[in-house]
Scaffold this active site. Structure first.
Site, PDB file in Angstrom:
ATOM      1  CE1 TYR A 172      -2.198   5.611   7.922  1.00  0.00           C
ATOM      2  CE2 TYR A 172      -2.959   7.605   6.828  1.00  0.00           C
ATOM      3  CZ  TYR A 172      -2.662   6.908   7.988  1.00  0.00           C
ATOM      4  OH  TYR A 172      -2.837   7.515   9.207  1.00  0.00           O
ATOM      5  CE1 TYR A 211       0.302   1.870   4.266  1.00  0.00           C
ATOM      6  CE2 TYR A 211       0.659  -0.476   4.599  1.00  0.00           C
ATOM      7  CZ  TYR A 211       0.759   0.829   5.058  1.00  0.00           C
ATOM      8  OH  TYR A 211       1.307   1.094   6.288  1.00  0.00           O
ATOM      9  CB  CYS A 212       1.413   4.114  -1.824  1.00  0.00           C
ATOM     10  SG  CYS A 212       0.127   4.281  -3.095  1.00  0.00           S
ATOM     11  CD1 TRP A 213      -2.315  10.106  -0.221  1.00  0.00           C
ATOM     12  CD2 TRP A 213      -1.695   9.723   1.884  1.00  0.00           C
ATOM     13  NE1 TRP A 213      -3.039  10.972   0.575  1.00  0.00           N
ATOM     14  CE2 TRP A 213      -2.680  10.746   1.878  1.00  0.00           C
ATOM     15  CE3 TRP A 213      -1.165   9.313   3.109  1.00  0.00           C
ATOM     16  CZ2 TRP A 213      -3.128  11.368   3.038  1.00  0.00           C
ATOM     17  CZ3 TRP A 213      -1.616   9.930   4.274  1.00  0.00           C
ATOM     18  CH2 TRP A 213      -2.583  10.938   4.226  1.00  0.00           C
TER      19      TRP A 213
END
Length: 351
Positions: free
Chosen positions: A124, A95-97
């Site tokens: 996130y 996952y990222c932002w």
């Protein structure tokens, strides 16, 4: 190999993955992250700032090309280091932002290696929405018993002894990295961000059995600079309490041992004096500094309890008026007395 996508961030769902990989920058990760996640950034903090600057000052295309070069180098580094020993059946969640370019870049490469890779849709932010929904708007479904008492009664010590006995406990001060008082900052240890505190808190709550009572210290709505979220505060505000009672002189001696880090830091102590809601007079401050100079720290603790801590406790007790199950006498510096109190609390709490 195609990428899989999920929005399920429940503990059971996350446990199905061999690794939860947070590809955001170290600064983003430090502010908050999914519990148990490993930070394998595809852009460092400096690289992320550089790409953003190029995007604004030059063009989107140039920024994306620069970012792609950084990402390729960083993913190669992770494959050669943190991921080098992972077997063919490795199952990561990435996952990222917000589930966009950074996570998809990493996940695409991992899937091409042959690993069954899943991307967290929404990144996130999906996880953070779940935290907010549960801690701000939800019903935790847990029943608490509060360990109450004036400052220096040894509540934290006894909470640890309860945990050692197998009693369910929630150590809010440990999660907040603060001793929950005006002088409670821990030397060399910063408090987590509010978001990270809430992540740690939710992880601790998820590990509890709703069918059994949970013992926690009676706290104000803030521990240092960290706020207790509404769903938990509602439960704590209505919970019955067991009060520890100890002589002021005994409490002072306990505080001297428990706050050794503060005693060793004259600047931190002076800063705490300045934060007292009732500003000490020049004469009182001079007397306190004299106690410090002579090593009379127990006398200093008694003086501060008389001016600030004990009156504040009495005001809080009148304000909340939580049901009282029992009052237990304790000598906070005596391990035998602490053990006896822990045994009595376990019985009273039905734990």
């Amino acid at each position: 190999m195609s990428l899989e996508v999920t929005q399920d961030v429940s503990p059971a769902a996350l446990a199905r993955f061999d690794m939860v990989i947070d590809v955001r920058s170290p600064g983003e990760f430090a502010e908050d992250h999914v519990p148990g996640a490993v930070n394998l950034p595809v852009l460092s903090d400096a690289e992320r700032a550089q790409v953003g600057t190029v995007y604004v000052q030059q063009s989107r295309f140039t920024a994306r090309r620069l970012g792609a070069a950084h990402v390729a180098r960083n993913v190669a580094h992770h494959l050669e280091t943190a991921l080098a020993d992972r077997p063919g059946g490795f199952r990561p969640l990435v996952y990222c932002w917000r589930g966009g370019m950074r996570s998809n870049a990493m996940a695409t490469i991992l899937s091409q290696v042959g690993w069954r890779t899943t991307v967290l849709a929404g990144g996130y932010r999906t996880y953070r929405r779940e935290v907010v929904a549960r801690l701000y708007d939800g019903d935790l479904g847990l029943n608490f018993v509060l360990l109450d008492g004036q400052t220096g009664a040894g509540k934290t010590e006894i909470l640890g002894r309860l945990a050692a006995r197998g009693v369910q406990t929630l150590d809010l001060e440990g999660l907040a990295a603060h001793r929950g008082s005006l002088f409670g900052a821990i030397a060399g240890r910063a408090q987590p961000s509010q978001k990270l505190f809430e992540s740690r808190l939710l992880g601790a709550l998820d590990a509890l059995d709703p069918a059994r009572p949970v013992v926690a210290e009676a706290e104000s709505s803030k521990i240092g600079e960290r706020m207790i979220p509404p769903a938990l505060w509602t439960r704590l505000a209505a919970a019955p309490r067991i009060e520890l009672s100890a002589a002021r002189a005994d409490r002072a001696r306990y505080l001297v041992s428990a706050y050794g880090d503060l005693i060793a830091d004259r600047a931190a102590m002076e800063a705490a004096f300045a934060r007292l809601p009732i500003r000490p007079s020049v004469e009182r401050l001079a007397a306190w500094r004299g106690m410090i100079a002579s090593g009379a720290f127990a006398d200093l603790a008694e003086a501060i309890m008389g001016l600030h801590y004990d009156p504040a406790y009495d005001r809080a007790r009148r304000k909340h008026d939580r049901p009282l199950l029992a009052t237990l006498d304790v000598v906070p510096t005596d391990p035998t007395s602490q053990d006896a109190a822990a045994a009595a609390i376990a019985r009273l709490a039905g734990a």
